[in-house]
Design a protein around this motif. Structure first.
Motif, short mmCIF file in Angstrom:
data_model
loop_
_atom_site.label_atom_id
_atom_site.label_comp_id
_atom_site.label_asym_id
_atom_site.label_seq_id
_atom_site.Cartn_x
_atom_site.Cartn_y
_atom_site.Cartn_z
N UNK A 5 26.72 44.48 54.50
CA UNK A 5 27.87 44.09 55.33
C UNK A 5 28.00 42.58 55.45
N UNK A 6 26.90 41.87 55.22
CA UNK A 6 26.93 40.40 55.34
C UNK A 6 27.25 39.73 54.00
N UNK A 7 27.33 40.51 52.94
CA UNK A 7 27.60 39.93 51.62
C UNK A 7 29.03 39.41 51.55
N UNK A 8 29.19 38.28 50.85
CA UNK A 8 30.51 37.71 50.59
C UNK A 8 30.88 37.94 49.12
N UNK A 9 32.12 38.30 48.88
CA UNK A 9 32.58 38.55 47.51
C UNK A 9 33.10 37.26 46.89
N UNK A 10 33.16 37.25 45.55
CA UNK A 10 33.74 36.13 44.80
C UNK A 10 34.67 36.68 43.72
N UNK A 11 35.51 35.82 43.20
CA UNK A 11 36.33 36.13 42.02
C UNK A 11 37.25 37.34 42.21
N UNK A 12 37.85 37.48 43.38
CA UNK A 12 38.73 38.62 43.65
C UNK A 12 40.20 38.23 43.72
N UNK A 13 40.52 36.94 43.64
CA UNK A 13 41.90 36.50 43.84
C UNK A 13 42.52 36.05 42.52
N UNK A 14 42.69 37.00 41.63
CA UNK A 14 43.15 36.67 40.28
C UNK A 14 44.53 36.03 40.27
N UNK A 15 45.43 36.50 41.12
CA UNK A 15 46.78 35.93 41.13
C UNK A 15 46.77 34.47 41.59
N UNK A 16 45.89 34.17 42.52
CA UNK A 16 45.76 32.78 42.99
C UNK A 16 45.25 31.89 41.87
N UNK A 17 44.22 32.36 41.13
CA UNK A 17 43.69 31.57 40.02
C UNK A 17 44.77 31.37 38.96
N UNK A 18 45.52 32.42 38.68
CA UNK A 18 46.56 32.32 37.65
C UNK A 18 47.64 31.32 38.04
N UNK A 19 48.06 31.36 39.28
CA UNK A 19 49.12 30.44 39.73
C UNK A 19 48.65 28.99 39.69
N UNK A 20 47.34 28.80 39.89
CA UNK A 20 46.78 27.44 39.87
C UNK A 20 46.26 27.06 38.48
N UNK A 21 46.35 28.03 37.52
CA UNK A 21 45.79 27.82 36.17
C UNK A 21 44.34 27.36 36.27
N UNK A 22 43.59 28.07 37.11
CA UNK A 22 42.21 27.69 37.39
C UNK A 22 41.28 28.87 37.16
N UNK A 23 39.99 28.58 37.01
CA UNK A 23 38.96 29.61 36.93
C UNK A 23 38.41 29.88 38.31
N UNK A 24 37.85 31.06 38.48
CA UNK A 24 37.14 31.38 39.71
C UNK A 24 35.97 30.41 39.86
N UNK A 25 35.86 29.77 41.01
CA UNK A 25 34.78 28.80 41.24
C UNK A 25 33.63 29.39 42.03
N UNK A 26 33.67 30.70 42.26
CA UNK A 26 32.59 31.43 42.93
C UNK A 26 32.43 31.04 44.40
N UNK A 27 33.48 30.59 45.04
CA UNK A 27 33.43 30.36 46.47
C UNK A 27 33.62 31.68 47.21
#
Length: 529
Positions: A270-292
């Motif tokens: 329950x305390x785990x944080x996810x990464x790389x789930x916002x594909x549309x945001x990355x696409x709009x920014x032409x960016x890679x997931x930065x693992x935040x």
């Protein structure tokens, strides 16, 4: 805390398997396009002085690709890993790793000469102490940094063709989440344009070998950070399940008491944080997931779209899938019919093997059923149920390999979607692995499944099945040949008896009981079989 400290020490001392080796994530390596780190054992690149390997030019497959990706030179993953490196370590014998400092899967020992086969077991058959240890190992991986690998936070172009390296640290568990994202992400075409019909790990022949390699690397990482060389990934056998049997606080986390989309506070996950789930945001920014961090794991099993996934897979679904004789067919993507791979992946109906992407069967059904982080391809590995699920999918792949015993040539050599031909290197793994290297029985890679070892009758049946199928195909011919042979035998026998009588053979009353030795060799015997 002692376990954490031990893991941290082990990670520092041992190389690992993953994405961009830290020692090659620098301007010099990127500009020279060479990643041939020294092996600590002798200090030479790739352990060349100890005959472990040598720095060699990468040999890329020249086989034609399918039509699904109509571009060239726009994606860093094309002809992996040549955009970043065109020289890497080529290891000899049973050595492996980005610096040839490890043993190939299935081997161990100082010189990697000792064969080993470990057994993956059903998670419900683990003792409580074993199950708790597995959960602790997962949590350790989520909280310990990878010492050997980093991830890219920008494309090669954004790195100014290597002169401005863009990499960052990541923990061991999230390293694998990021690799799964990176293999399945969309192609960034500039501006706000992307190409979505591309995936180096799904929807094509490499789906099963890619995830097989992925699990083996993940398993080895856990062995290293814990010092537990006998660790194996457990699997969840979801056939005929009525609900998510692992979705409770004893195992992978129960439902939150007030928010059904979250995990119970009593679960460590329950305390785990996810990464790389916002594909549309990355696409709009032409960016890679930065693992935040992007929030907690989301899961609401069973409250999914029933029109797409009405139920969990059944034993009958699995058995029908196993009966399919073609590994791949047609366009070799999610529209393939009568394809074992496409049916197991879940894009074809598990009762007809006809492609139907609007429905989700077998592998896909579990992802959709979880109704949360697991249900989005790029971020699905955030939920630790991912490894349990894919271990069982891999076991079905293993059953098919044992039943049909395909030659390597069964795996497509050409015209598959980009990255999925037999000789293509898997994205984004360094050291390099070809798809065809994992199209082989699991025991050749050092592991087995408990339920495939017993009962023996099932294994014997799987062994006989291909021969029975061949016999069934020529059964009519065999029957006809037997009838024809019987008729000929009967006619010849009658003819011989008639000739014997005409010659006035010795009557039974005065026929000698013994045949003289000189006459024995003149008698011919004909079987009436």
């Amino acid at each position: 805390m002692p376990l954490f400290a031990l893991g941290f020490l082990l990670v520092i001392l041992q190389p690992s398997t993953g994405q961009f080796p830290r020692v090659c994530a620098n301007m010099q390596s990127l500009l020279s396009k060479e990643c041939c780190p020294p092996w600590d054992g002798d200090g030479s690149p790739c352990g060349e002085l100890s005959s472990r390997g040598s720095c060699q030019n990468i040999l890329l497959s020249q086989a034609p690709l399918g039509p699904q990706f109509p571009f060239s030179g726009v994606d860093d993953r094309e002809d992996w890993p040549s955009v970043f490196y065109n020289r890497t370590c080529r290891c000899e014998g049973n050595f492996m790793g980005f610096n040839c400092g490890e043993c190939k899967f299935g081997f161990s020992g100082l010189n990697c000469t000792e064969r080993q086969v470990r057994t993956r077991r059903n998670i419900f058959q683990l003792a409580t102490s074993e199950k708790n240890k597995f959960l602790a190992y997962l949590n350790l991986a989520k909280n310990i940094p990878s010492q050997d690998y980093v991830i890219a936070t920008g494309t090669y172009t954004q790195m100014n063709n290597g002169s401005n390296p863009m990499f960052r640290d990541i923990n061991v568990y999230d390293l694998f989440v990021w690799m799964h994202y990176y293999a399945s992400r969309d192609t960034l075409l500039g501006g706000s344009n992307v190409w979505r019909d591309i995936d180096f790990a799904h929807e094509a022949p490499g789906f099963l070998p890619w995830h097989r390699a992925f699990l083996l690397m993940w398993e080895r990482q856990i062995q290293k950070i814990t010092g537990d060389e006998n660790f194996t990934i457990p699997y969840w056998d979801w056939r005929d399940a009525e609900d998510c049997g692992v979705c409770n606080d004893e195992y992978m986390g129960g439902r939150h008491p007030t928010n059904p989309n979250l995990l119970s506070p009593a679960s460590i996950f329950s305390s785990w944080q996810v990464i790389c789930t916002r594909s549309e945001e990355y696409n709009s920014q032409q960016a890679l997931c930065s693992a935040t961090s992007e929030g907690p794991i989301r899961r609401n099993p069973g409250n999914n779209d029933k029109s797409r996934t009405p139920r969990l897979p059944s034993s009958a679904d699995v058995e029908f899938c196993l009966s399919l004789t073609q590994y791949e067919s047609g366009p070799m993507d999610k529209m393939a019919n009568y394809s074992f791979r496409n049916t197991l992946e879940g894009f074809a109906d598990p009762q007809t093997a006809i492609s139907n992407p609007s429905q989700s069967g077998l592998h896909n059904a579990l992802h959709i059923y979880m109704n949360g982080s697991m249900s989005q391809v790029q971020g699905s590995a955030n939920d630790p149920i991912f490894v349990l699920h894919h271990a069982f999918v891999d076991s079905i792949f293993e059953r098919w390999l044992r039943r049909h015993r395909p030659m390597l040539e069964v795996y497509p050599a050409a015209n598959a979607p980009i990255g999925h031909n037999r000789e293509n290197y898997m994205v984004p793994f360094i050291p390099l692995y070809r798809n065809g290297e994992f199209f082989k029985p699991s025991r050749d890679l050092g592991y087995d499944y408990a339920y495939l070892q017993e009962p023996a009758l099932e294994s014997f049946q799987d062994f006989l099945t291909p021969y029975l199928q061949q016999a069934r195909q020529i059964w009519a011919w065999l029957v006809g040949a037997a009838v024809f042979g019987g008729v000929i035998t009967a006619v010849l026998t009658r003819h011989v008896r008639a000739c014997w009588k005409k010659k006035g053979g010795t009557s039974s009353e005065i026929q000698p009981l013994l045949i003289e030795s000189e006459d024995y060799n003149n008698i011919t015997y004909q079987s009436n079989f």
